[in-house]
Design a protein around this motif. Sequence first.
Motif, PDB file in Angstrom:
ATOM      1  N   ALA A 222      39.370  86.092  21.784  1.00 13.91           N
ATOM      2  CA  ALA A 222      38.677  87.379  21.764  1.00 13.91           C
ATOM      3  C   ALA A 222      37.455  87.337  20.850  1.00 13.91           C
ATOM      4  CB  ALA A 222      39.628  88.483  21.321  1.00 13.91           C
ATOM      5  N   ASP A 223      37.467  86.444  19.856  1.00 11.67           N
ATOM      6  CA  ASP A 223      36.331  86.338  18.937  1.00 11.67           C
ATOM      7  C   ASP A 223      35.096  85.724  19.581  1.00 11.67           C
ATOM      8  OD1 ASP A 223      37.508  87.530  16.729  1.00 11.67           O
ATOM      9  OD2 ASP A 223      38.400  85.655  16.025  1.00 11.67           O
ATOM     10  N   LEU A 224      35.242  85.223  20.799  1.00  7.58           N
ATOM     11  CA  LEU A 224      34.090  84.649  21.504  1.00  7.58           C
ATOM     12  C   LEU A 224      33.351  85.703  22.323  1.00  7.58           C
ATOM     13  CD1 LEU A 224      35.660  81.270  22.691  1.00  7.58           C
ATOM     14  CD2 LEU A 224      34.391  81.772  20.592  1.00  7.58           C
ATOM     15  N   ASP A 225      33.821  86.936  22.260  1.00  4.75           N
ATOM     16  CA  ASP A 225      33.126  88.082  22.872  1.00  4.75           C
ATOM     17  C   ASP A 225      32.863  87.922  24.358  1.00  4.75           C
ATOM     18  OD1 ASP A 225      32.959  89.622  20.526  1.00  4.75           O
ATOM     19  OD2 ASP A 225      31.212  88.510  19.851  1.00  4.75           O
ATOM     20  N   GLY A 226      33.769  87.269  25.064  1.00  5.07           N
ATOM     21  CA  GLY A 226      33.644  87.184  26.515  1.00  5.07           C
ATOM     22  C   GLY A 226      32.700  86.119  27.015  1.00  5.07           C
TER      23      GLY A 226
ATOM     24  N   HIS B 149      41.089  77.850  26.272  1.00  9.98           N
ATOM     25  CA  HIS B 149      40.914  79.260  25.894  1.00  9.98           C
ATOM     26  C   HIS B 149      40.145  80.051  26.953  1.00  9.98           C
ATOM     27  CE1 HIS B 149      42.723  78.640  22.084  1.00  9.98           C
ATOM     28  NE2 HIS B 149      41.700  78.095  21.468  1.00  9.98           N
ATOM     29  N   GLY B 150      39.726  79.384  28.024  1.00  9.88           N
ATOM     30  CA  GLY B 150      39.077  80.098  29.113  1.00  9.88           C
ATOM     31  C   GLY B 150      37.572  80.004  29.151  1.00  9.88           C
ATOM     32  N   VAL B 151      36.981  79.093  28.363  1.00  8.90           N
ATOM     33  CA  VAL B 151      35.527  78.948  28.355  1.00  8.90           C
ATOM     34  C   VAL B 151      35.163  77.522  28.785  1.00  8.90           C
ATOM     35  CG1 VAL B 151      33.399  79.185  27.021  1.00  8.90           C
ATOM     36  CG2 VAL B 151      35.395  80.581  26.436  1.00  8.90           C
TER      37      VAL B 151
END
Length: 401
Positions: free
Chosen positions: A164-168, A360-362
């Motif tokens: 969540a700290d990667l702001d999407g 993490h999804g990135v």
Amino acid sequence: MSHVSNPLDEAAAEALLVRFLAVDGVTGHEAAIAAEVSDALVAAGVAKSAIKFDDAHSRIPLPTETGNLIATLPGTRPGPRLLFSTHLDTVPLCAGAKPKREGDRIVNATVGAALGGDNRTGCAVLVAMVETLLKHNLPHPPITLLFTVREESGLHGARELNPADLDGAVMGCNVDARVPADLVIGAVGQVNWQVEIKGKAAHAGVAPEKGISSTLVAAIGLTQTHREGWFGKVQKPRGNGTSNPGVFEGKPGQAAGDATNVVTDFVHIVGEARSFDEAFAAEIASAYEAAFRKASEEVTDSAGDQAEVAFTAKPSYPPFRLEEDSPAVQRAKRAAVSLGMSPTTQHSNGGLDANWLVRHGVPTVTVGAGQYEIHTVHEYVNLPEFFDGCRLAIAFATIED
């Protein structure tokens, strides 16, 4: 190659690199370099309120001075948020480094130490990119910057990151390699394993038959993994990988055994297994367990007792592969081509922060910035390639979708 549309200030970028190389920050002790990078970001024009430290260090199972450094830039044009990442820490061999320029290289003036180009090149690239974007008002989508801790000791900062700290952020560019245009789009995963073999001490000269040699159990087990093709380079019909028993000791920090006239009663071995297939890496580790347990059955004392084998295995980081036509890979290729580079795609046999960022999804491509002979006393930074790494990051940030 032409860089007309990519206005990098090479002198300023080199100054950042030398500045960061001169700051100690071995793995687990990143507070000083994190503060230096944070100050440089503010000087480049990033708002202090847009810079923070997360609490990843509170979840890392090793003493760690600070969390990951995270900064954000608002977009100046529409587009999906981009992630730029690198790691703050260096290997312990880099302590006391004193960078100096020799021709087109930055080398270390400190004899017997590594330079720390891995990964102060990445820190300098990210700050130089921000400095260039803001100074020249280059259009770019929203950007998140991530500077991780404890990469060198197990990718811990990236692992314990809260996504969540990667702001999407939808795709990423990780700076942690050598040649800028060699795009790393996949890497192996790793399973860490260890075994404790508890035998029985006995006088080796008077009554060796009353002892159970842990050393012998370990030796037979390792020999078995070699004979069955699980040791070193592993190639099986169902998968490929590597393995290595890297630490062979007694109780932590002690020799395996007390004296030549005592049957060794305890051995501790620490190893790893790697593969692009997560399940196959676990299978390699399981083969070691089976070999040690079988070996314990072969080594008994005069009463028929055998050694106790306590084996554990734990995933260290997952493997990943990005497709050639994935948006992150295509963006990196277009950025490289826009600079006159000829990009190629690579797969790494070592772990990267990208392993966890992808998990993490990135989806994240790793690029280089001129770091050579890393983790050795011969380490140096190739400045022309470092500058190209800076330009590639700028192009990744600014190229049209």
